[in-house]
Design a protein around this motif. Sequence first.
Motif, PDB file in Angstrom:
ATOM      1  N   ALA A  85       5.270   8.249 -12.999  1.00 51.36           N
ATOM      2  CA  ALA A  85       6.082   6.821 -13.925  1.00 51.36           C
ATOM      3  C   ALA A  85       7.423   6.687 -12.739  1.00 51.36           C
ATOM      4  N   VAL A  86       8.081   7.073 -11.772  1.00 51.13           N
ATOM      5  CA  VAL A  86       9.064   7.304 -10.910  1.00 51.13           C
ATOM      6  C   VAL A  86       8.572   7.744  -9.541  1.00 51.13           C
ATOM      7  N   ARG A  87       8.537   6.315  -8.413  1.00 53.73           N
ATOM      8  CA  ARG A  87       8.130   6.699  -7.373  1.00 53.73           C
ATOM      9  C   ARG A  87       9.093   5.082  -6.614  1.00 53.73           C
ATOM     10  N   TYR A  88       9.069   5.398  -5.447  1.00 58.38           N
ATOM     11  CA  TYR A  88       9.939   4.221  -4.881  1.00 58.38           C
ATOM     12  C   TYR A  88       9.555   4.034  -3.311  1.00 58.38           C
ATOM     13  N   ARG A  89       9.312   3.325  -2.598  1.00 61.57           N
ATOM     14  CA  ARG A  89       9.687   3.388  -1.177  1.00 61.57           C
ATOM     15  C   ARG A  89      10.671   1.921  -0.226  1.00 61.57           C
ATOM     16  N   SER A  90      10.386   2.938   1.142  1.00 65.72           N
ATOM     17  CA  SER A  90      11.747   2.592   1.867  1.00 65.72           C
ATOM     18  C   SER A  90      11.445   2.638   3.167  1.00 65.72           C
ATOM     19  N   ASP A  91      12.003   1.658   3.833  1.00 65.00           N
ATOM     20  CA  ASP A  91      11.979   2.264   5.269  1.00 65.00           C
ATOM     21  C   ASP A  91      12.778   1.251   6.037  1.00 65.00           C
ATOM     22  N   ILE A  92      13.146   1.246   7.921  1.00 61.30           N
ATOM     23  CA  ILE A  92      14.132   1.184   8.291  1.00 61.30           C
ATOM     24  C   ILE A  92      13.354   1.064   9.920  1.00 61.30           C
ATOM     25  N   LEU A  93      14.509   0.062  10.969  1.00 59.39           N
ATOM     26  CA  LEU A  93      14.295   0.342  12.613  1.00 59.39           C
ATOM     27  C   LEU A  93      15.628   0.794  12.709  1.00 59.39           C
ATOM     28  N   ILE A  94      14.980   2.112  13.356  1.00 62.04           N
ATOM     29  CA  ILE A  94      15.748   2.276  14.332  1.00 62.04           C
ATOM     30  C   ILE A  94      15.716   3.086  15.658  1.00 62.04           C
ATOM     31  N   LYS A  95      16.273   2.258  16.565  1.00 61.79           N
ATOM     32  CA  LYS A  95      16.465   2.495  17.945  1.00 61.79           C
ATOM     33  C   LYS A  95      16.656   3.133  18.762  1.00 61.79           C
ATOM     34  N   ALA A  96      15.633   4.859  19.007  1.00 62.13           N
ATOM     35  CA  ALA A  96      16.406   5.862  19.118  1.00 62.13           C
ATOM     36  C   ALA A  96      14.753   5.734  19.497  1.00 62.13           C
ATOM     37  N   PRO A  97      14.659   7.362  20.378  1.00 59.95           N
ATOM     38  CA  PRO A  97      13.124   8.086  20.847  1.00 59.95           C
ATOM     39  C   PRO A  97      12.472   8.400  19.272  1.00 59.95           C
ATOM     40  N   LEU A  98      11.330   7.926  19.897  1.00 60.09           N
ATOM     41  CA  LEU A  98      10.580   8.213  18.595  1.00 60.09           C
ATOM     42  C   LEU A  98      10.556   9.924  18.811  1.00 60.09           C
ATOM     43  N   ARG A  99      10.238  10.747  19.672  1.00 58.56           N
ATOM     44  CA  ARG A  99      11.069  12.440  19.812  1.00 58.56           C
ATOM     45  C   ARG A  99      12.281  12.614  18.817  1.00 58.56           C
ATOM     46  N   SER A 100      13.199  11.827  20.003  1.00 58.52           N
ATOM     47  CA  SER A 100      14.486  12.453  19.109  1.00 58.52           C
ATOM     48  C   SER A 100      14.220  12.122  17.434  1.00 58.52           C
TER      49      SER A 100
ATOM     50  N   GLY B 259       0.649  -1.425  -0.495  1.00 53.76           N
ATOM     51  CA  GLY B 259      -0.137   0.515  -0.322  1.00 53.76           C
ATOM     52  C   GLY B 259       1.009   0.929  -0.357  1.00 53.76           C
ATOM     53  N   ALA B 260       0.233   2.346  -0.482  1.00 52.74           N
ATOM     54  CA  ALA B 260       0.883   3.907  -0.142  1.00 52.74           C
ATOM     55  C   ALA B 260       1.296   4.036   1.158  1.00 52.74           C
ATOM     56  N   LEU B 261       1.884   4.958   1.600  1.00 54.57           N
ATOM     57  CA  LEU B 261       2.365   5.747   2.320  1.00 54.57           C
ATOM     58  C   LEU B 261       1.282   6.924   2.387  1.00 54.57           C
ATOM     59  N   GLN B 262       0.314   7.568   4.087  1.00 51.73           N
ATOM     60  CA  GLN B 262      -0.400   8.826   3.767  1.00 51.73           C
ATOM     61  C   GLN B 262       0.140   9.666   4.908  1.00 51.73           C
ATOM     62  N   CYS B 263      -0.011  10.520   4.463  1.00 49.97           N
ATOM     63  CA  CYS B 263      -0.235  11.690   5.994  1.00 49.97           C
ATOM     64  C   CYS B 263      -1.508  12.112   5.912  1.00 49.97           C
ATOM     65  N   ARG B 264      -1.986  12.151   6.777  1.00 45.47           N
ATOM     66  CA  ARG B 264      -3.158  13.023   6.974  1.00 45.47           C
ATOM     67  C   ARG B 264      -4.721  13.064   5.638  1.00 45.47           C
ATOM     68  N   GLY B 265      -3.757  11.683   5.641  1.00 47.12           N
ATOM     69  CA  GLY B 265      -4.956  10.788   3.697  1.00 47.12           C
ATOM     70  C   GLY B 265      -4.462  11.823   2.849  1.00 47.12           C
ATOM     71  N   LYS B 266      -2.440  11.611   2.633  1.00 47.65           N
ATOM     72  CA  LYS B 266      -2.222  12.252   1.217  1.00 47.65           C
ATOM     73  C   LYS B 266      -1.256  11.601   1.343  1.00 47.65           C
ATOM     74  N   GLY B 267      -1.238  11.500  -0.276  1.00 50.92           N
ATOM     75  CA  GLY B 267       0.286  10.593  -0.150  1.00 50.92           C
ATOM     76  C   GLY B 267       0.825  11.161  -1.727  1.00 50.92           C
TER      77      GLY B 267
ATOM     78  N   VAL C  48      11.598   2.508  16.525  1.00 52.98           N
ATOM     79  CA  VAL C  48      10.692   3.266  15.751  1.00 52.98           C
ATOM     80  C   VAL C  48      10.676   2.766  14.753  1.00 52.98           C
ATOM     81  N   ARG C  49       9.806   2.046  13.083  1.00 54.77           N
ATOM     82  CA  ARG C  49       9.927   1.820  12.712  1.00 54.77           C
ATOM     83  C   ARG C  49       9.427   3.138  11.384  1.00 54.77           C
ATOM     84  N   VAL C  50      10.075   4.140  10.591  1.00 55.03           N
ATOM     85  CA  VAL C  50      10.833   5.330   9.544  1.00 55.03           C
ATOM     86  C   VAL C  50       9.748   4.652   8.297  1.00 55.03           C
ATOM     87  N   ARG C  51       9.835   4.711   8.076  1.00 57.34           N
ATOM     88  CA  ARG C  51       8.966   4.781   6.411  1.00 57.34           C
ATOM     89  C   ARG C  51       8.941   6.164   5.388  1.00 57.34           C
ATOM     90  N   THR C  52       9.609   6.115   4.418  1.00 58.23           N
ATOM     91  CA  THR C  52       9.229   6.631   3.329  1.00 58.23           C
ATOM     92  C   THR C  52       9.162   6.230   2.075  1.00 58.23           C
TER      93      THR C  52
END
Length: 211
Positions: free
Chosen positions: A52-67, A38-46, A163-167
């Motif tokens: 024609a050019v699109r890419y998605r990736s993610d990573i797990l970061i062991k650090a506080p979400l706020r930081s 599925g597509a990532l969204q922020c407040r219902g928008k992606g 924290v799972r960071v997706r982009t």
Amino acid sequence: MRVRIAAVTASLVTAGIIVSAGPVQAAPALAGSTPQTGALQCRGKGVDPGAAVRYRSDILIKAPLRSIFTLQTDVEHWPTWQAPVLSMKRLDPGPLRKGSQFRWTTPAPATPTTPESTLEITSTIRQLENDSCIRWTGPAVGDGLRIDEGVHVWTFTEVRGGVRVRTEESWTGAQVEADVPTATSLLGAGLDQWLRELKAAAKAGGDGPCR
């Protein structure tokens, strides 16, 4: 983006401007990565679904979400932990919020269809939810190179182990669409590098920007 391909991709990624032919491309496996659907969204928008050019990736970061979220949204300090960001200027005062704009530059290498250039990117925040997600859009313009519109979405989710960071990002414009495979490859390398540098900065810098 910078002279080496990975850095260049990261820069273009920040502009929020790439799309890949066909289905969304998954990132090469990063440490702690998981399959994306599925597509990532922020407040219902992606990103632009027709790009024609699109890419998605993610990573797990062991650090506080706020930081992590603070690092990502403190755009004025991006040059302190992102090598591809050559300069950065906020165009409005106060905390980053919907409607905020920032202008930054990054090098772009030559490709079979475009010359080596330095891109000036003007990004506008379209959606933002504290400690959850951010979405920005904007053009990137250089000498002999232009990306008409980039859309970049980030989400941040607390999970077991960190924290799972997706982009996800999309680009539109005649020049990048003239060679979709190359543009997508650059975008993917840049997004993956951005995630790695965000992880390193979050682990080293605590609640503030990594200097």
